[in-house]
Write an enzyme that holds these catalytic residues in place. Structure first.
Site, PDB file in Angstrom:
ATOM      1  N   GLU A   1      46.269 -14.478 -18.837  1.00 54.37           N
ATOM      2  CA  GLU A   1      46.601 -13.063 -18.925  1.00 54.37           C
ATOM      3  C   GLU A   1      46.104 -12.322 -17.690  1.00 54.37           C
ATOM      4  O   GLU A   1      44.935 -12.433 -17.320  1.00 54.37           O
ATOM      5  CB  GLU A   1      45.952 -12.426 -20.159  1.00 54.37           C
ATOM      6  CG  GLU A   1      46.419 -12.980 -21.492  1.00 54.37           C
ATOM      7  CD  GLU A   1      45.685 -12.368 -22.671  1.00 54.37           C
ATOM      8  OE1 GLU A   1      46.261 -12.352 -23.766  1.00 54.37           O
ATOM      9  OE2 GLU A   1      44.531 -11.900 -22.502  1.00 54.37           O
ATOM     10  N   CYS A   2      46.972 -11.575 -17.039  1.00 59.55           N
ATOM     11  CA  CYS A   2      46.637 -10.600 -15.992  1.00 59.55           C
ATOM     12  C   CYS A   2      45.798 -11.216 -14.866  1.00 59.55           C
ATOM     13  O   CYS A   2      46.348 -11.819 -13.958  1.00 59.55           O
ATOM     14  CB  CYS A   2      45.944  -9.391 -16.612  1.00 59.55           C
ATOM     15  SG  CYS A   2      46.006  -7.921 -15.558  1.00 59.55           S
TER      16      CYS A   2
END
Length: 453
Positions: free
Chosen positions: A333-334
């Site tokens: 994620e991210c």
């Protein structure tokens, strides 16, 4: 389950400092379970320092009313806490819509039938502070505002005048006031406050906040508000936030946790553990290779701040790339997405995805998200729709033009290129979307099953 919601009239009124200070002051005598409203990883890291108990997030965009109650009850039971202290997000009524409660602090207060203490920036306000409180009380009579904290008062005289105005004109008790003090202002960067894990002095700072609260607020009144809170949270009116485990086979999930990567929801980790996963923490900065594991879950954080240290750890970069090429499941994620690209600001990274990622001066994505799953991946089946959130000052310079490169189609939010998110390669999926197990109850089961395969 005694509880209280500490909300603000808006952003920047001192919620985190005051809320964390209250948690610290109460924790000196009682066991406190902290909660944070909304999609936030950083404020909970300060709560953890205050209470020595992992903080949890409550969010009505991610969670149904039943899941909010489930998460609150689980947290209180696991910590065996006497009080639950919930820090709000932005203003009390701010959410995803201008006319309803979804995503707001108010929605959490109503789901938990919890009393609210309103924190006001009272700089230059006296009688107008009373008008503000009357407006907040009138907008939604279901919200039970049982107290007010006046922040940024100029002097004792200013505090007493404002206290009189509020109490006599609104019939709402003032719990105390905090004078203006630049020494307690917290340092920030592009995603908000600096995470507590990066600050060696955080314990000392939180200690000072606790002392400040003890000296200026009526803690007995705060406890009285919690003691008088309606105890009727129906434990049967709940909804699970993760799917039950149906396999007895254990897996090992590697999870990076250090200065660069520390954005994880507590329940996501618990969901994996509930599905027989052993969590093995490691550091992409300080360790030379991945631990022995079946799968890798890479959360977000600040890899762009520590890009030099990450880039110089060549053995770890090679280890992670080999892990992906060996077809082990990776969910990122991210910040995890950025780490798996070719480079961050021209500093070499893992290069699972042969695209550059660069820090930008302006925010590229700041939104609750809704995504549709379009390709097979390690966490969700095709055609599933799920909620999440994104907040990034970076951009992956995607140069392809094939929708099949991605696992998710954006229905709300920006993602990687405005239309798609979730780059796919081998058994790796990496996106700008952060999610919570309540949005994807089958997340942990699916991921551990992929690890077994």
């Amino acid at each position: 389950m005694k509880r209280i919601v500490l909300s603000g009239t808006g952003s920047g009124v001192g919620k985190t400092t005051i809320s964390t200070g209250i948690m610290k002051a109460l924790s000196d005598e009682f066991k406190i379970q902290s909660f944070k409203v909304g999609p936030d990883y950083i404020d909970p890291s300060y709560h953890n320092c205050a209470t020595n108990i992992p903080s949890r997030n409550l969010d009505s965009f991610f969670m149904s009313d039943g899941q909010i109650r489930e998460s609150f009850i689980n947290g209180m039971k696991q910590s065996n806490a006497k009080y639950g202290v919930i820090e709000g997000v932005r203003g009390l009524y701010e959410g995803i819509s201008p006319v309803n409660d979804i995503g707001s602090t108010a929605s959490i207060a109503k789901s938990l039938n919890a009393p609210v203490v309103l924190i006001i920036n009272s700089r230059s306000l006296v009688r107008s502070a009373a008008a503000m409180i009357l407006g907040f009380k009138a907008l939604d009579p279901e919200i039970q505002i049982d107290g007010v904290i006046l922040n940024n008062v100029k002097s004792q005289k200013h505090y007493l005048k404002t206290k009189t105005a509020v109490e006599e004109l609104t019939n709402t008790p003032v719990i105390g006031g905090i004078t203006r003090n630049p020494d307690i202002t917290m340092q920030q960067r592009h995603l908000g406050l600096i995470p507590a894990v990066e600050r060696e002095t955080i314990k000392d700072m939180v200690e000072k906040w606790g002392e400040l609260i003890s000296e200026n607020l009526d803690l007995d009144m705060i406890r009285e508000i919690m003691e008088n809170s309606d105890n009727n949270i129906n434990s049967e009116d709940t909804t699970p936030i993760w799917s039950p485990n149906t396999t007895k086979t254990k897996t090992k999930i590697a999870v990076p946790f250090d200065e660069a990567f520390n954005f994880y929801y507590r329940e996501n980790i618990e969901a994996l553990e509930a599905n027989n996963a052993k969590i093995i923490y490691f550091s992409p900065i300080h360790d030379e290779q991945l631990p022995d594991a079946d799968a890798l879950y890479m959360g977000g954080g600040y890899p762009e701040i520590f890009k030099k240290e990450l880039s110089e750890n060549k053995p770890m970069l090679k280890s992670v790339k080999q892990f992906s090429e060996d077809n082990h499941p990776i969910y990122a994620e991210c910040g995890g997405l950025m780490y798996l690209t070719k480079s961050i600001d021209n500093m070499p990274m893992v290069d699972v995805f042969n695209y550059e990622s660069n820090l930008t001066k302006k925010v590229q994505g700041l939104s609750y998200t809704i995504a549709q799953v379009t390709q097979e991946n390690p966490i969700l089946p095709v055609n599933t729709e799920y909620h999440g959130h994104e907040f990034h000052y970076s951009k992956v310079e995607y140069t392809g033009n094939n929708p099949n490169d991605f696992a998710f189609k954006m229905k709300r939010g920006v993602g990687i290129n405005g239309m798609y998110d979730g780059l796919l390669k081998n058994n790796t999926v990496a996106s700008y979307i952060h999610t919570h197990t309540a949005c994807i109850p089958e997340f942990a089961y699916n991921f551990t099953q992929k690890a077994l395969e």
